[in-house]
Design a protein around this motif. Structure first.
Motif, PDB file in Angstrom:
ATOM      1  N   GLU A 154       2.944   5.467  -4.081  1.00 42.91           N
ATOM      2  CA  GLU A 154       4.092   6.251  -4.660  1.00 42.91           C
ATOM      3  C   GLU A 154       4.088   5.884  -6.288  1.00 42.91           C
ATOM      4  N   LEU A 155       3.286   5.052  -6.620  1.00 41.51           N
ATOM      5  CA  LEU A 155       3.050   4.716  -8.121  1.00 41.51           C
ATOM      6  C   LEU A 155       1.806   5.573  -8.859  1.00 41.51           C
ATOM      7  N   ARG A 156       1.215   6.198  -7.969  1.00 41.05           N
ATOM      8  CA  ARG A 156       0.158   7.150  -8.491  1.00 41.05           C
ATOM      9  C   ARG A 156       0.518   8.115  -9.627  1.00 41.05           C
ATOM     10  N   LEU A 212      -5.280   1.639 -10.486  1.00 35.64           N
ATOM     11  CA  LEU A 212      -5.490   1.691  -9.152  1.00 35.64           C
ATOM     12  C   LEU A 212      -6.840   2.789  -8.853  1.00 35.64           C
ATOM     13  N   ALA A 213      -7.368   3.426  -9.823  1.00 34.16           N
ATOM     14  CA  ALA A 213      -8.695   3.947  -9.699  1.00 34.16           C
ATOM     15  C   ALA A 213      -9.748   2.789  -9.277  1.00 34.16           C
ATOM     16  N   ASN A 214      -9.502   1.783 -10.325  1.00 34.03           N
ATOM     17  CA  ASN A 214     -10.581   0.619  -9.991  1.00 34.03           C
ATOM     18  C   ASN A 214     -10.223   0.080  -8.658  1.00 34.03           C
ATOM     19  N   ASP A 222      -1.107  -6.617  -3.457  1.00 37.33           N
ATOM     20  CA  ASP A 222       0.117  -7.434  -3.765  1.00 37.33           C
ATOM     21  C   ASP A 222       0.675  -6.893  -5.183  1.00 37.33           C
ATOM     22  N   LEU A 223       1.392  -5.885  -5.105  1.00 34.95           N
ATOM     23  CA  LEU A 223       2.028  -5.316  -6.220  1.00 34.95           C
ATOM     24  C   LEU A 223       3.264  -6.331  -6.875  1.00 34.95           C
ATOM     25  N   GLU A 263       0.737  -1.158   0.000  1.00 30.11           N
ATOM     26  CA  GLU A 263      -0.011   0.095   0.015  1.00 30.11           C
ATOM     27  C   GLU A 263       0.861   1.275  -0.074  1.00 30.11           C
ATOM     28  N   THR A 264       2.064   1.128   0.890  1.00 31.33           N
ATOM     29  CA  THR A 264       2.762   2.439   0.787  1.00 31.33           C
ATOM     30  C   THR A 264       3.557   2.598  -0.687  1.00 31.33           C
TER      31      THR A 264
END
Length: 537
Positions: free
Chosen positions: A220-222, A231-233, A253-254, A215-216
Motif C-alpha cells: 500500500e506504500l508503493r 522498495l525497488a531495492n 519490518d516497516l 508486507e501487506t
C-alpha cells in the motif's frame, strides 16, 4: 573476599566451547582471506571521543595520562577511526574483523557483558550490489555453520521519516511518533495519530507492520514516491534470495529501528526463529567512514553474532521444536487477576489459572500458551533473558528496571498514580536539602532532575509513609490509588509525578518468532481497549 571469583557479567571460556569458537574464527578468517578481504584488529581500549556522544552505555576507564577511555562497545567506530588515519585506502575497500565487544549490564541480571562478533565492511560501494554481496557472505556462513532456519528481515533507517515527512508534525512530535513506532508501542502511537486528522488508515497498526502485516502495508506504500527506491531495492534482494537461497525466508519490518545511530539506509538482520535470536545484523552507513582528507565514504557492513552460532550448536535435537508455546510471564496477585478475563476475551485459553493451587507454571489446553507466575519484580528478567515471550506487569515495576523489550500496550488495569506527598507546610525549595523516601528511586530521580531540584533519596522497601512521620525523610514519592492511606497518616499530595497501570511487554525476538499469533493477540487486545473506552465515553 574470594579473589578467584569473576566480576559480575564476566565469563571464562575453556574446553569444547572455546574449541568451537576457535573453529568458527578459523573458518571465518580463511573464507574471507580467500575472498581477498583485509583483516583488521582494532584496540580493545579506545578514546571516548572515538564514539562521540554515543558513550552513555559503555565501560569507562581512566588512562595513564588521565584520558577518558572506554572498552569498545562496537567495532565499526574504531574501524572508521583507523580508515580515516590510513595512507593506504586501496587496502581498505573490503575488511573483516573478529573480536569482543563490551556492554554494561545489570550486575544481578545473570547476563554477560562481553560478546564476540565477526563482521565485514564494504567501503566505497554506493550501489545496492554491496548489500547483496554482504548478505551472500553471511548466508554462506549460515550454511557452513549449519544454521538451517534463517529469516532475513529488511528495514531502512530512512523509511519512517520519509513516510512522516508530508504531515508537518514538528520535530518534537515527529520524534515522539517515530519512537512509538520503533518501540512497537501501540498505545502511545494511537494517542498521537488519533490527533492527526489525515493520518492514513493503512498505517493504523504501523508499530505492528512486520512479517506478513508489514508486507501487506508495503504494497500500500508503493504509491509514495519517496520510498519507491527503497522498495525497488528490496525487490531486487528478494529476487536474488529466491534464485540462490530458496530455503531462506524473507520478510520486512516497516517499524524497524536502527541498530546503531549512524545507519543511513538499508538495514538487514538475519533471525533464527527456532532460537529467537539474531544471527547477523547491520546495514548501510554512508558518511561515517571518512578517508584521511575527511571525505565521506559510502559503506555497508554486517556483524555475525558468534554466541548465536554456539547456542545453535549446543542445543539438543529435542530442543528444536517447530511449534513451541508462547510463554506468558504474569505478575502474581492483583495484576494477574485483573487481566485474566481480559486475556480470555482475546482468545487466550487461561482457565487453568482459575485453579492455581501451589503450581506456578501452567499450559493452556490448546498448547498455544504457557503461563509462568512470578513476583512483579521478576517479570522483566524472565522476559529479557529469553525465558518468556510476553510479560504483564505494572508500569511502576518496569520503570525501576533496566530492560530490553517492547512496551506494546497499556492494558488500563491496576490504575494508580506516582505522587509527591509530605506533611502540611512542606516546601521543596526552601531551606536545607530535602530528604525523600521512596521505593522508586529511578522515578524519583528523574522527577527531581526535571524540576531542577537537588534532593537526597532514601530507598525503602516497607511503608514509605513512615518516613516523614519519624523524621527519616521530609517527603515521599510513592504510588496511591485512593489517597486514603496518605490521609490516615496526615500526608498531603503536593504533586502528580506520573501515572501507573498494567502494561503488556513483549521480548524483542518473540515478535518475529511468533509473528502471526502475537500480532493477532495485540490487535485484539487493542480493539478490546478501544471498545471499552468508547463504551465509557
Amino acid at each position: 573476599m574470594d579473589e578467584r571469583g569473576l566480576a559480575a557479567g564476566s565469563k571464562d571460556l575453556y574446553g569444547q566451547e572455546l574449541k568451537d569458537k576457535q573453529k568458527i574464527r578459523e573458518v571465518f578468517s580463511q573464507r574471507l582471506n580467500d575472498l581477498d578481504f583485509t583483516p583488521v584488529r582494532t584496540a580493545l581500549v579506545e578514546r571516548a571521543t572515538t564514539y562521540g556522544t554515543a558513550t552513555s552505555s559503555v565501560f569507562r576507564l581512566l588512562g595513564q595520562s588521565e584520558e577518558n577511555l572506554v572498552l569498545r562497545p562496537d567495532l565499526t567506530m574504531p574501524i572508521a577511526r583507523l580508515v580515516a588515519a590510513t595512507n593506504h585506502p586501496d587496502q581498505f575497500s573490503q575488511l573483516y574483523y573478529f573480536g569482543d565487544v563490551f556492554h554494561p549490564i545489570d550486575h544481578l541480571s545473570g547476563d554477560y557483558n562481553q560478546e564476540t562478533q565477526a563482521g565485514i565492511e564494504l567501503l566505497g560501494q554506493a550501489d545496492f550490489a554491496a548489500e547483496i554481496r554482504g548478505l551472500d557472505i553471511m548466508l554462506d556462513f549460515a550454511r557452513t555453520f549449519g544454521i538451517i532456519d534463517v529469516q532475513v528481515v529488511l528495514s531502512d533507517a530512512r523509511l519512517i521519516d520519509l513516510i512522516l515527512a508530508p504531515y508537518n508534525l514538528g520535530s518534537d512530535r515527529q520524534r515522539e511518533l517515530k519512537a512509538s513506532i520503533e518501540e512497537k508501542n501501540l498505545t502511545v502511537f494511537r494517542q498521537i495519530t488519533d490527533k492527526i486528522s489525515n493520518f492514513p488508515g493503512e498505517l493504523a497498526n504501523w508499530p505492528l507492520a512486520f512479517g506478513e502485516s508489514g508486507e501487506t502495508v508495503m504494497d500500500e506504500l508503493r504509491n509514495i514516491e519517496a520510498v519507491q527506491e527503497i522498495l525497488a531495492n528490496w525487490q531486487l534482494l528478494a529476487t536474488h534470495l529466491h534464485n540462490y537461497y530458496p530455503e531462506v525466508s524473507l520478510t520486512v519490518d516497516l517499524a524497524g529501528s536502527s541498530p546503531q545511530p549512524y545507519y543511513t539506509g538499508t538495514i538487514i538482520r538475519g533471525f533464527v526463529p527456532s532460537l529467537g535470536r539474531y544471527l547477523f545484523t547491520g546495514g548501510r552507513y554512508d558518511g561515517l567512514m571518512k578517508n584521511k582528507d575527511q571525505q565521506g565514504l559510502p559503506a555497508f557492513g554486517l556483524a555475525l553474532k558468534i554466541e548465536t552460532i554456539l547456542a545453535d550448536w549446543q542445543r539438543q535435537p529435542q530442543e528444536v521444536q517447530p511449534n513451541q508455546p508462547i510463554v506468558m510471564v504474569l505478575a502474581k496477585g492483583r495484576v494477574e487477576e485483573d487481566v485474566r478475563l481480559f486475556l480470555r476475551a482475546a482468545g487466550v485459553d487461561n482457565e487453568e489459572l482459575d485453579r492455581p493451587g501451589r503450581k506456578l507454571i501452567f499450559n493452556s489446553p490448546d498448547g498455544r500458551y504457557r503461563f509462568i507466575l512470578v513476583k512483579p519484580t521478576d517479570v522483566v528478567k524472565y522476559l529479557d533473558l529469553g525465558i518468556g515471550d510476553i510479560g504483564i506487569v505494572g508500569s511502576d515495576t518496569v520503570a525501576e528496571q533496566e530492560s530490553d523489550h517492547y512496551d506494546v500496550l497499556d492494558l488500563q488495569t491496576g490504575k494508580a498514580a506516582f505522587i509527591l506527598a509530605a506533611p502540611a507546610g512542606f516546601n521543596l525549595t526552601g531551606g536545607r536539602r530535602k530528604r525523600i523516601a521512596t521505593k522508586y528511586p529511578k522515578v524519583a530521580r528523574a522527577y527531581f532532575q526535571a524540576h531542577g531540584e537537588d534532593v537526597e533519596l532514601i530507598k525503602l522497601e516497607g511503608s514509605v509513609e513512615l518516613g516523614p512521620l519519624t523524621g527519616l525523610s521530609d517527603a515521599i514519592i510513592d504510588i496511591t490509588q485512593t489517597g486514603k492511606t496518605l490521609e490516615e497518616n496526615n500526608l498531603v499530595i503536593y504533586d502528580q509525578v506520573g501515572q501507573v497501570s498494567t502494561h503488556l511487554l513483549v521480548r524483542r525476538g518473540a515478535l518475529l518468532q511468533h509473528q502471526a499469533e502475537l500480532s493477532r493477540l495485540i490487535q485484539t487486545l487493542s480493539q478490546e481497549l478501544a471498545g471499552e473506552a468508547n463504551a465509557n465515553y
